[in-house]
Design a protein around this motif. Structure first.
Motif, PDB file in Angstrom:
ATOM      1  N   GLU A 178       0.828  -1.208   0.000  1.00 33.92           N
ATOM      2  CA  GLU A 178       0.000   0.000   0.000  1.00 33.92           C
ATOM      3  C   GLU A 178       0.861   1.257   0.000  1.00 33.92           C
ATOM      4  O   GLU A 178       0.556   2.226  -0.701  1.00 33.92           O
ATOM      5  CB  GLU A 178      -0.932   0.001   1.213  1.00 33.92           C
ATOM      6  CG  GLU A 178      -2.073  -1.012   1.116  1.00 33.92           C
ATOM      7  CD  GLU A 178      -3.044  -0.873   2.272  1.00 33.92           C
ATOM      8  OE1 GLU A 178      -2.947   0.122   3.027  1.00 33.92           O
ATOM      9  OE2 GLU A 178      -3.899  -1.762   2.421  1.00 33.92           O
ATOM     10  N   ALA A 179       1.945   1.230   0.768  1.00 33.71           N
ATOM     11  CA  ALA A 179       2.836   2.396   0.834  1.00 33.71           C
ATOM     12  C   ALA A 179       3.498   2.650  -0.512  1.00 33.71           C
ATOM     13  O   ALA A 179       3.645   3.805  -0.940  1.00 33.71           O
ATOM     14  CB  ALA A 179       3.900   2.175   1.914  1.00 33.71           C
ATOM     15  N   ILE A 180       3.888   1.577  -1.200  1.00 33.44           N
ATOM     16  CA  ILE A 180       4.530   1.733  -2.505  1.00 33.44           C
ATOM     17  C   ILE A 180       3.530   2.269  -3.524  1.00 33.44           C
ATOM     18  O   ILE A 180       3.839   3.195  -4.288  1.00 33.44           O
ATOM     19  CB  ILE A 180       5.140   0.397  -2.963  1.00 33.44           C
ATOM     20  CG1 ILE A 180       6.317   0.024  -2.060  1.00 33.44           C
ATOM     21  CG2 ILE A 180       5.591   0.484  -4.419  1.00 33.44           C
ATOM     22  CD1 ILE A 180       6.854  -1.368  -2.271  1.00 33.44           C
ATOM     23  N   ASP A 181       2.321   1.717  -3.537  1.00 36.12           N
ATOM     24  CA  ASP A 181       1.308   2.207  -4.476  1.00 36.12           C
ATOM     25  C   ASP A 181       0.965   3.672  -4.204  1.00 36.12           C
ATOM     26  O   ASP A 181       0.831   4.473  -5.139  1.00 36.12           O
ATOM     27  CB  ASP A 181       0.043   1.354  -4.381  1.00 36.12           C
ATOM     28  CG  ASP A 181       0.071   0.162  -5.318  1.00 36.12           C
ATOM     29  OD1 ASP A 181       1.118  -0.081  -5.953  1.00 36.12           O
ATOM     30  OD2 ASP A 181      -0.959  -0.542  -5.426  1.00 36.12           O
ATOM     31  N   GLU A 182       0.820   4.010  -2.942  1.00 37.90           N
ATOM     32  CA  GLU A 182       0.511   5.399  -2.599  1.00 37.90           C
ATOM     33  C   GLU A 182       1.645   6.320  -3.050  1.00 37.90           C
ATOM     34  O   GLU A 182       1.403   7.414  -3.579  1.00 37.90           O
ATOM     35  CB  GLU A 182       0.305   5.532  -1.090  1.00 37.90           C
ATOM     36  CG  GLU A 182      -0.066   6.949  -0.652  1.00 37.90           C
ATOM     37  CD  GLU A 182      -0.287   7.060   0.845  1.00 37.90           C
ATOM     38  OE1 GLU A 182      -0.314   8.209   1.328  1.00 37.90           O
ATOM     39  OE2 GLU A 182      -0.418   6.028   1.527  1.00 37.90           O
ATOM     40  N   THR A 183       2.882   5.867  -2.879  1.00 41.58           N
ATOM     41  CA  THR A 183       4.039   6.661  -3.285  1.00 41.58           C
ATOM     42  C   THR A 183       4.050   6.884  -4.789  1.00 41.58           C
ATOM     43  O   THR A 183       4.276   8.000  -5.273  1.00 41.58           O
ATOM     44  CB  THR A 183       5.338   5.960  -2.837  1.00 41.58           C
ATOM     45  OG1 THR A 183       5.330   5.827  -1.411  1.00 41.58           O
ATOM     46  CG2 THR A 183       6.563   6.749  -3.272  1.00 41.58           C
ATOM     47  N   LEU A 184       3.791   5.835  -5.550  1.00 37.28           N
ATOM     48  CA  LEU A 184       3.770   5.958  -7.007  1.00 37.28           C
ATOM     49  C   LEU A 184       2.639   6.876  -7.463  1.00 37.28           C
ATOM     50  O   LEU A 184       2.805   7.644  -8.419  1.00 37.28           O
ATOM     51  CB  LEU A 184       3.651   4.578  -7.647  1.00 37.28           C
ATOM     52  CG  LEU A 184       4.886   3.683  -7.468  1.00 37.28           C
ATOM     53  CD1 LEU A 184       4.576   2.259  -7.901  1.00 37.28           C
ATOM     54  CD2 LEU A 184       6.078   4.223  -8.238  1.00 37.28           C
TER      55      LEU A 184
END
Length: 269
Positions: A178-184
């Protein structure tokens, strides 16, 4: 058309060769564009040169810019030399960095997170004794800093966005989808590019930054990508450029970008 936007030289204290060596290596590698992007001094620290093996001294910064600009003129018609810089991102000092960097005619600025909770992301010991919950928290903190850097408006490119795996390959297995998707999503919304950085081969993780799985998600969110060898020795300029181009096409990208005068230039793959 070949380009490499991430190169260093002797001023940072941990790279070999002078700037001309990298420009000549770029010509030998068939590059049309080479970006020089050494580490900024530690502008948030009152000392002149607090970390001589990590970044250049403050007094060398103007000399660095002047040298790149002279080489840009000298090599005009042979290779397009771009004035870049790799800037650390420290939220507490972001405005200081912004003010200093705004005084120079950079073609682009790479924003890189090299420290989380005041410990280097490459420090192997930082993970010892941490619980799974603490490891997840550190990974989330890393991506929160990358999100802040994307929102800052200071950068055209974000550097090596999963480099925390460099000396701790298990970082990739810490759950944080979730953190990676939010970052992207944040990166895409702010129109910042991410680099495919081939220097991971020099660390324990091997491979590139970021992983294929992150690149697939980046494509999904519409994130621009660029190329940087992160060369700290001239022989690594354009290292694995063809392999990266091939892999990006396999993932589904049809272009990548570079920046000149802070303007996006798209290059078909």
């Amino acid at each position: 058309m070949k380009f490499d936007l991430h190169t260093h030289h002797f001023r940072c204290g941990h790279a070999d060769g002078n700037i001309r060596d990298y420009v000549e290596a770029g010509i030998a590698a068939g590059l049309s564009v080479i970006g020089i992007s050494d580490h900024t001094p530690y502008f948030g620290n009152p000392e002149e040169h607090p970390f001589p093996h990590i970044a250049m001294a403050k007094k060398e910064f103007a000399n660095y810019v002047e040298e790149v600009l002279k080489l840009k003129q000298e090599y005009e018609g042979k290779i397009d030399v771009l004035l870049g810089i790799e800037s650390d991102f420290f939220p507490a000092h972001a405005e200081t960095y912004r003010q200093v960097l705004s005084q120079y005619p950079f073609d682009y600025i790479i924003g890189s997170v090299h420290s989380v909770n005041e410990v280097s992301i490459f420090n192997k010991r930082r993970w010892k004794g941490l619980s799974e919950k603490q490891r997840i928290a550190d990974k989330q903190s890393y991506y929160e800093l990358i999100q802040q850097s994307a929102r800052s408006g200071m950068f055209q490119i974000l550097g090596h966005i999963d480099a925390m795996k460099g000396n701790y390959p298990a970082f990739s297995d810490i759950p944080a989808a979730e953190a990676i998707d939010e970052t992207l999503q944040v990166i895409a919304e702010n129109g910042v590019a991410i680099e495919i950085n081939t220097s991971g081969k020099t660390k324990l993780s091997g491979g590139w930054y970021p992983s294929d799985s992150i690149l697939e998600r980046a494509l999904h969110f519409g994130v621009d990508v660029t190329f940087g060898s992160d060369a700290h020795t001239p022989k690594r300029v354009a290292d694995e450029w063809e392999d990266v181009a091939k892999r990006l096409k396999e993932i589904g990208f049809d272009e990548w970008v570079y920046y000149k005068n802070k303007q996006r230039v798209a290059v078909p793959l």
